[in-house]
Motif scaffolding. Sequence first.
Motif, PDB file in Angstrom:
ATOM      1  N   VAL A  16       0.840  -1.203   0.000  1.00 48.71           N
ATOM      2  CA  VAL A  16       0.000   0.000   0.000  1.00 48.71           C
ATOM      3  C   VAL A  16       0.873   1.249   0.000  1.00 48.71           C
ATOM      4  O   VAL A  16       0.614   2.203  -0.737  1.00 48.71           O
ATOM      5  N   LYS A  17       1.926   1.227   0.800  1.00 47.19           N
ATOM      6  CA  LYS A  17       2.852   2.365   0.870  1.00 47.19           C
ATOM      7  C   LYS A  17       3.542   2.575  -0.487  1.00 47.19           C
ATOM      8  O   LYS A  17       3.662   3.701  -0.971  1.00 47.19           O
ATOM      9  N   GLU A  18       3.980   1.488  -1.117  1.00 46.48           N
ATOM     10  CA  GLU A  18       4.669   1.557  -2.403  1.00 46.48           C
ATOM     11  C   GLU A  18       3.737   2.075  -3.507  1.00 46.48           C
ATOM     12  O   GLU A  18       4.148   2.835  -4.376  1.00 46.48           O
ATOM     13  N   GLN A  19       2.476   1.675  -3.469  1.00 49.47           N
ATOM     14  CA  GLN A  19       1.530   2.074  -4.516  1.00 49.47           C
ATOM     15  C   GLN A  19       1.239   3.565  -4.504  1.00 49.47           C
ATOM     16  O   GLN A  19       0.812   4.126  -5.519  1.00 49.47           O
ATOM     17  N   LYS A  20       1.483   4.221  -3.384  1.00 48.39           N
ATOM     18  CA  LYS A  20       1.248   5.672  -3.310  1.00 48.39           C
ATOM     19  C   LYS A  20       2.130   6.426  -4.307  1.00 48.39           C
ATOM     20  O   LYS A  20       1.786   7.521  -4.744  1.00 48.39           O
ATOM     21  N   LYS A  21       3.239   5.807  -4.696  1.00 48.34           N
ATOM     22  CA  LYS A  21       4.146   6.418  -5.678  1.00 48.34           C
ATOM     23  C   LYS A  21       3.604   6.314  -7.103  1.00 48.34           C
ATOM     24  O   LYS A  21       4.161   6.893  -8.024  1.00 48.34           O
ATOM     25  N   HIS A  22       2.540   5.536  -7.292  1.00 46.33           N
ATOM     26  CA  HIS A  22       1.999   5.259  -8.623  1.00 46.33           C
ATOM     27  C   HIS A  22       0.536   5.690  -8.696  1.00 46.33           C
ATOM     28  O   HIS A  22      -0.348   4.878  -8.985  1.00 46.33           O
ATOM     29  N   CYS A  23       0.304   6.967  -8.439  1.00 43.97           N
ATOM     30  CA  CYS A  23      -1.063   7.477  -8.370  1.00 43.97           C
ATOM     31  C   CYS A  23      -1.327   8.544  -9.416  1.00 43.97           C
ATOM     32  O   CYS A  23      -0.410   9.125  -9.983  1.00 43.97           O
ATOM     33  N   VAL A  24      -2.603   8.778  -9.640  1.00 46.71           N
ATOM     34  CA  VAL A  24      -3.070   9.863 -10.488  1.00 46.71           C
ATOM     35  C   VAL A  24      -4.026  10.724  -9.669  1.00 46.71           C
ATOM     36  O   VAL A  24      -4.633  10.256  -8.700  1.00 46.71           O
TER      37      VAL A  24
END
Length: 191
Positions: A16-24
């Motif tokens: 979840v923390k890592e996915q924050k870098k891949h947002c729109v």
Amino acid sequence: MTELGRGFTKQELNFVKEQKKHCVKNAGNTHTKDSYILNRKEFKNIKKFLNTHCKNYLDTVICPKNNLELYITQSWLNYTEADQYHHKHNHPNSVVSGVLYFDSDIKNDKILFSKFDSPQISPKIDKTKFNLWNSETWFFPVETGKLVMFPSSTIHQVETKQGKNTRISLAFNTFYKGTIGSNSALTELIL
């Protein structure tokens, strides 16, 4: 509303923390580019939990006569920082939607539901007697590990985020698999 019944694993939280870098950007907050996030191996157990509750919702709320199932179509993570919000919306092309909270502050975080239509005749309501049937809006406080499911046509939103935490939620949509309607009534749809 139900609970996950366990804490999130380190692997799930790191993902979840890592996915924050891949947002729109969304209207008011951000969400992951990956809109099929539950297909990722890191969420295998969470997907099992949500599938179980989709079946439970189908069996106890919808109560279909035909052999029918709800399957998860799209899924994504939402990140809402202080002073951000989640715009008023519903979920077209979906039957039931849900939100699982990874990080929320029960004192400050809530989901707000609104009626779709306005009543033709609208008496003034005694503010001490508001309930689900006489209110235009209704909110539910949310907390980490809670799952909220609702008909996808329900209008909902999150008002401006208060508090210091980043509210993180996993949202998902569903659709039917099986037969809906009736052959004899000429409304049958086989999905």
